[in-house]
Scaffold this motif. Structure first.
Motif, short mmCIF file in Angstrom:
data_model
loop_
_atom_site.label_atom_id
_atom_site.label_comp_id
_atom_site.label_asym_id
_atom_site.label_seq_id
_atom_site.Cartn_x
_atom_site.Cartn_y
_atom_site.Cartn_z
N CYS A 93 -30.85 -37.48 26.00
CA CYS A 93 -31.06 -36.65 24.81
C CYS A 93 -32.46 -36.07 24.80
O CYS A 93 -32.66 -34.90 24.45
CB CYS A 93 -30.83 -37.47 23.54
N TRP A 119 -30.39 -33.19 23.02
CA TRP A 119 -30.71 -32.86 21.63
C TRP A 119 -30.78 -31.35 21.41
O TRP A 119 -30.68 -30.88 20.27
CB TRP A 119 -32.07 -33.45 21.24
N GLN A 168 -25.15 -35.08 22.99
CA GLN A 168 -25.89 -36.22 22.44
C GLN A 168 -24.94 -37.31 21.95
O GLN A 168 -25.34 -38.47 21.82
CB GLN A 168 -26.81 -35.76 21.32
N TYR A 224 -27.98 -40.08 20.19
CA TYR A 224 -28.38 -39.27 19.04
C TYR A 224 -29.54 -39.92 18.28
O TYR A 224 -29.66 -41.15 18.20
CB TYR A 224 -27.19 -39.09 18.09
#
Length: 499
Positions: A73, A78, A85, A91
């Protein structure tokens, strides 16, 4: 009196420390990876690797592994669509809210209105301060690409949250003095490493862990101040005042409770009052958002709506959640006042926070952080702790794979709705399983691992070893537990700590 030699003192100190490998089969089996159980003449904590240092180093290592897990990520997921993600289960709210809550634009939380649906920052004031300080420390030029600024903001927050994680581990080690190695449960908890940098919950958890340490030392005012600060960062820590009220009632330690309550209220006001007066609309946002938020991920309410296909009104859910929480708290209070032996503070603290988690209309995966230190203090058994952690890890994976399934259009790569409901059920059952074991320990204290060596309530502060003054199940006050020897006697004998 002749003084003890250094060797005799070391051996005496070792005998006061509970070794998990002597009491816990899983810990004993796991110790084979590091040379096996400690021998009879082993001098634990004699060298540079004391329990506090070992647990702190392990926590730093596990936290770093959690950061490594976020690399996909951090490097691209992201910033290149939502699904990646989720499929990588990495996340985090932190980089997204750097831009989404105005920190990238230099807006001041609670005072400056945001564009979009969320007009003000929806976090408690102390968390907002934490976020703002991290923004100030994000030393990147404003003309840098936003991706680089978000990456740096996440790194700065991760560094600050790592400090919080170490505080949590160290406080857990020191809260129950004779069980320092229980802190390894916190440091090695897989759900801790996976969820530590999703959000800013570790700030409140660290303040709560420090508060538990202060209470265990008989410092009621410091406990109250820290609980007030923790509540200014997240709402759940205020719940600990409920079990404390009941236990102080049973032991007639009213002065200690009153001091803690005043300290908590004063600390909360000091943090909140300036924003409450100068930016009332922004200050209210956290509370209005909590009321208006619909049924969300992780709750049994979501399973009901998905299984029935019928939405439930937000006001109805709010009311029902409050009623259920009141019922659970009444049951916990009844248990505390009627048990043959007064429960330990950590046991009731865990139960009341778990009740809040179970009845709430949302369960974000990082909420497990609230429970981990309390679970370790309440029931430090490796097998049961790892069973619960396995359920939480499954939920952690389940929510991200479910979001991947619902966010990638027609591809449906991930976990369908029915699978996600199983993940929610695992989380609920795992938490209920640990709650049931804690309740069993309250009803049958001889099975409580903390009391197995004759201790009463090592984290109880003025409650430790105190006689009962009020018990529902008895016509007369029940005598307190037998007197204990060692450092606890000095702490209990202090006249200023009797409440």
């Amino acid at each position: 009196m002749p003084s003890h030699s250094a060797e005799e003192t070391s051996v005496d100190q070792d005998r006061t420390v509970v070794r998990p490998t002597d009491q816990d089969e899983v810990a004993a089996a796991g110790s084979e990876l590091f040379g096996g159980r400690a021998g009879r003449w082993a001098r634990l904590g004699d060298g540079p690797l004391t329990p506090v240092r070992v647990v702190a180093l392990v926590m730093i290592g596990m936290f770093a592994l959690g950061m490594v897990q976020k690399i996909p990520c951090y490097e691209w997921a992201w910033f290149r669509g939502a699904t990646s993600q989720y499929t990588h289960a990495c996340y985090s709210d932190i980089p997204h809210l750097f831009l989404g809550r105005g920190f990238a634009d230099g807006l001041v939380p609670y005072f400056d209105r945001l564009s979009g649906d969320m007009q003000y920052l929806e976090y408690p004031v102390l968390t907002g301060v934490f976020m703002q300080v991290a923004s100030w420390l994000t030393l990147t030029p404003d003309n840098d690409p936003i991706q680089q600024r978000e990456q740096m903001y996440w790194m700065v927050n991760a560094g600050m949250l790592m400090v919080c994680a170490v505080v949590i581990a160290v406080c857990t080690v020191r809260t129950q003095r004779r069980r320092p190695w229980d802190g390894l449960l916190v440091a090695l908890a897989p759900a801790f490493a996976l969820t530590a940098t999703i959000n800013w919950d570790l700030l409140a958890v660290a303040l709560t862990a420090a508060a538990m340490l202060m209470w265990s030392r008989g410092r009621a005012l410091a406990f109250g101040v820290l609980i007030g600060l923790a509540t200014a960062a997240k709402l759940y820590p205020v719940l600990l005042l409920g079990p404390l009220l009941v236990l102080c009632w049973r032991a007639a330690r009213w002065r200690a409770f009153g001091t803690a309550l005043l300290g908590a209220g004063a600390a909360w006001l000091v943090v909140n009052l300036p924003v409450m007066v100068l930016a009332p609309e922004g200050w209210r946002k956290f509370y209005t958002f909590s009321q208006e938020r619909p049924i969300d991920f992780g709750s049994f309410w979501l399973v009901i709506t998905q299984r029935t296909g019928k939405p439930i009104d937000v006001e109805t859910v709010n009311t029902a959640s409050v009623v259920l929480m009141v019922v659970f708290c009444a049951g916990i209070a009844g248990l505390a006042l009627s048990a043959a032996r007064r429960p330990r503070f950590a046991q009731l603290a865990f139960l009341v926070v778990a009740a809040f988690v179970l009845t709430n209309k949302v369960y974000s995966p990082q909420y497990v952080l609230w429970l981990i230190p309390l679970a370790v203090l309440a029931r430090p058994r490796w097998r049961d702790f790892l069973i619960w952690q396995a359920c939480e890890v499954m939920y952690f994976l389940g929510i991200w794979f479910y979001l991947a399934y619902t966010s990638d259009g027609d591809k449906h790569q991930g976990l369908p709705q029915e699978g996600y409901q199983v993940a929610i059920a695992l989380h609920l059952l795992g938490t209920l399983y640990l709650c049931a074991l804690v309740v069993r320990d309250v009803l049958r204290p001889e099975g409580d691992p903390v009391r197995a060596d004759g201790a009463d309530d090592p984290a109880g502060g003025v409650l430790d070893g105190a006689p009962d003054a009020f018990v529902l199940a008895s016509e007369a006050p029940v005598p307190g537990p037998p007197a204990v020897t060692g450092p606890q006697v000095e702490r209990d004998a202090a006249p200023t700590r009797d409440g």
